[in-house]
Design a protein around this motif. Structure first.
Motif, PDB file in Angstrom:
ATOM      1  N   LEU A  14      -7.421  11.277   2.004  1.00  0.00           N
ATOM      2  CA  LEU A  14      -6.274  10.552   1.244  1.00  0.00           C
ATOM      3  C   LEU A  14      -6.688   9.536   0.674  1.00  0.00           C
ATOM      4  O   LEU A  14      -7.765   9.059  -0.323  1.00  0.00           O
ATOM      5  CB  LEU A  14      -5.634  10.008   2.813  1.00  0.00           C
ATOM      6  N   SER A  15      -6.263   8.574  -0.771  1.00  0.00           N
ATOM      7  CA  SER A  15      -6.455   8.123  -2.104  1.00  0.00           C
ATOM      8  C   SER A  15      -5.591   7.492  -1.555  1.00  0.00           C
ATOM      9  O   SER A  15      -4.230   7.077  -0.706  1.00  0.00           O
ATOM     10  CB  SER A  15      -6.289   8.205  -3.055  1.00  0.00           C
TER      11      SER A  15
ATOM     12  N   VAL B 196      -6.372   1.681  -6.971  1.00  0.00           N
ATOM     13  CA  VAL B 196      -6.638   2.771  -6.594  1.00  0.00           C
ATOM     14  C   VAL B 196      -7.987   3.132  -5.818  1.00  0.00           C
ATOM     15  O   VAL B 196      -8.934   2.456  -6.035  1.00  0.00           O
ATOM     16  CB  VAL B 196      -6.303   3.728  -7.226  1.00  0.00           C
ATOM     17  N   PHE B 197      -7.918   3.168  -4.529  1.00  0.00           N
ATOM     18  CA  PHE B 197      -8.518   2.920  -3.408  1.00  0.00           C
ATOM     19  C   PHE B 197      -9.124   4.177  -3.206  1.00  0.00           C
ATOM     20  O   PHE B 197      -8.391   5.433  -2.438  1.00  0.00           O
ATOM     21  CB  PHE B 197      -8.931   1.914  -2.106  1.00  0.00           C
ATOM     22  N   ASP B 198     -10.648   5.769  -4.039  1.00  0.00           N
ATOM     23  CA  ASP B 198     -10.013   5.949  -3.513  1.00  0.00           C
ATOM     24  C   ASP B 198      -9.753   7.123  -4.211  1.00  0.00           C
ATOM     25  O   ASP B 198      -8.519   7.304  -4.798  1.00  0.00           O
ATOM     26  CB  ASP B 198     -10.605   7.007  -2.317  1.00  0.00           C
ATOM     27  N   LEU B 199     -10.575   8.282  -4.812  1.00  0.00           N
ATOM     28  CA  LEU B 199      -9.902   9.235  -6.416  1.00  0.00           C
ATOM     29  C   LEU B 199      -9.863  11.167  -5.518  1.00  0.00           C
ATOM     30  O   LEU B 199      -9.394  11.529  -6.002  1.00  0.00           O
ATOM     31  CB  LEU B 199     -10.671   8.907  -7.636  1.00  0.00           C
ATOM     32  N   GLY B 200     -10.148  10.652  -4.408  1.00  0.00           N
ATOM     33  CA  GLY B 200      -9.998  11.905  -3.385  1.00  0.00           C
ATOM     34  C   GLY B 200     -11.210  13.049  -4.214  1.00  0.00           C
ATOM     35  O   GLY B 200     -11.492  12.776  -4.914  1.00  0.00           O
TER      36      GLY B 200
ATOM     37  N   ILE C 252       0.708  -1.101   0.193  1.00  0.00           N
ATOM     38  CA  ILE C 252      -0.219   0.222   0.353  1.00  0.00           C
ATOM     39  C   ILE C 252       0.855   1.242  -0.189  1.00  0.00           C
ATOM     40  O   ILE C 252       1.504   1.935   0.844  1.00  0.00           O
ATOM     41  CB  ILE C 252      -0.657   0.510   1.099  1.00  0.00           C
ATOM     42  N   HIS C 253       0.794   2.084  -0.970  1.00  0.00           N
ATOM     43  CA  HIS C 253       1.361   3.453  -0.851  1.00  0.00           C
ATOM     44  C   HIS C 253      -0.250   4.773  -0.377  1.00  0.00           C
ATOM     45  O   HIS C 253      -1.165   4.486  -1.329  1.00  0.00           O
ATOM     46  CB  HIS C 253       2.070   4.089  -2.018  1.00  0.00           C
ATOM     47  N   THR C 254       0.200   5.884   0.131  1.00  0.00           N
ATOM     48  CA  THR C 254      -0.806   6.399   0.541  1.00  0.00           C
ATOM     49  C   THR C 254      -0.264   7.469  -0.837  1.00  0.00           C
ATOM     50  O   THR C 254       0.363   7.649  -1.349  1.00  0.00           O
ATOM     51  CB  THR C 254      -0.125   7.344   1.424  1.00  0.00           C
ATOM     52  N   LEU C 255      -1.615   8.234  -1.177  1.00  0.00           N
ATOM     53  CA  LEU C 255      -1.731   8.854  -2.637  1.00  0.00           C
ATOM     54  C   LEU C 255      -2.220  10.655  -2.327  1.00  0.00           C
ATOM     55  O   LEU C 255      -3.189  10.120  -1.509  1.00  0.00           O
ATOM     56  CB  LEU C 255      -2.187   8.434  -3.295  1.00  0.00           C
TER      57      LEU C 255
END
Length: 325
Positions: free
Chosen positions: A46-47, A62-66, A15-18
């Motif tokens: 956060l995504s 990708v979990f959520d697009l912000g 997992i990486h934070t975007l």
């Protein structure tokens, strides 16, 4: 003497934070009691970039697009609501954050949305080849078949998602899994789309890859179709991506309760940031048990989409893409 059988490798994801923008939350709309009714705090939206590897095939999720990078591109109702959340920042957005590590929207196989509120939907049209996965009830919100009257935050955009590349998960009642779409078959993704099963203390989960590395979790309360992810990142380590199950860590600690307020234009209307306050409380209770290590999984790292303190620590530890795992 025969050699011992090899121990099967435990499937994991990374997992990486975007970074995906930020907004400002008036505390009185999220927690009660509050010492200062005018208190406001800036929080990230956060995504997360999730990598799954199996048989030399990498799947990127990708979990959520912000937050959408062009704020004026939201619907008029959402733009009106944005005025209550200023200051709002929209850069870097998810596309720019991915590019910082050399990824393009075409590199993303699947986009999962925790739910379809404005600060989680970004700009789906950037992702021309990705498959979208949403929780049950999300498409009715987007089409207008389901309408909510719990505050100005509950406005949704018709035509947001490409329906030919969007999969809505089944409801949590017992039943058969959804048919795997032609798009999934063509891409060769071996994923499970239901039915829901209990896992640990969570009553409704889907083991997405069928190897225990990534569970979609039904997390009702905040919005119809609200889903979370439980990710196994090591043999004995799990990270729980909580979306908008809570907006303030004092709800998780039990110091505060979920706020309610009366609409300024309709004083008879009692509003709440969650569509179903009681279900939201039950979801928070289950997440609290995970975080405290009260389940067989041991202590689980919990990350909400708007946790500013966690985001600061993650930045210091280089956990943003393309930093360390």
């Amino acid at each position: 003497m025969p050699s011992p059988s090899p121990v099967a490798a435990v499937a994991t994801v990374s997992i990486h934070t975007l970074a995906a923008g930020s907004l400002t939350l008036p505390e009185r709309f999220f927690v009660q009691p509050v010492d200062d009714p005018d208190a406001r705090k800036s929080v990230p939206s956060l995504s997360f970039l999730i990598h799954h590897e199996s048989a030399a095939q990498v799947t990127r999720i990708v979990f959520d697009l912000g937050i959408r990078r062009d704020l004026q591109a939201y619907s008029p109702q959402i733009c009106k609501h944005l005025a209550t959340r200023q200051p709002v920042t929209s850069r870097p957005d998810v596309v720019q954050s991915l590019a910082s590590g050399g990824l393009h929207p075409s590199d993303i196989d699947i986009i999962m949305l925790s739910h379809v509120h404005w600060d989680h939907i970004g700009t789906p049209s950037d992702f021309l080849h990705s498959l979208f996965v949403v929780g049950n009830g999300s498409l009715d919100l987007l089409s207008g078949r389901t309408k909510l009257e719990n505050g100005s935050h509950s406005h949704f955009e018709r035509g947001l998602l490409p329906l030919d590349r969007t999969i809505q998960l089944p409801d949590t009642s017992p039943g058969r899994p959804i048919e795997t779409s032609e798009a999934l078959r063509l891409r060769g993704r071996q994923v499970l789309l239901g039915p829901w099963h209990p896992f640990s203390s969570l009553p409704h989960t889907i083991d997405f890859f069928g190897d225990g590395s990534l569970y979609i979790v039904s997390a009702p309360g905040h919005l119809p179709g609200h889903i979370n992810l439980l990710c196994r990142t090591a043999v004995d380590r799990y990270v729980y991506l909580a979306g908008d199950a809570y907006h303030d860590t004092r709800l998780l600690s039990g110091e505060c309760e979920i706020a309610e307020w009366r609409d300024s234009e309709r004083p008879d209307l009692v509003c709440c940031i969650h569509a179903d306050r009681q279900q939201a409380k039950e979801t928070i209770n289950r997440i609290r048990a995970l975080q405290r290590g009260e389940t067989l999984l041991g202590p689980v790292e919990v990350v909400a989409a708007h946790d500013a303190v966690w985001a600061e620590v993650a930045a210091a530890k280089d956990r943003y893409w393309p930093g360390k795992l």
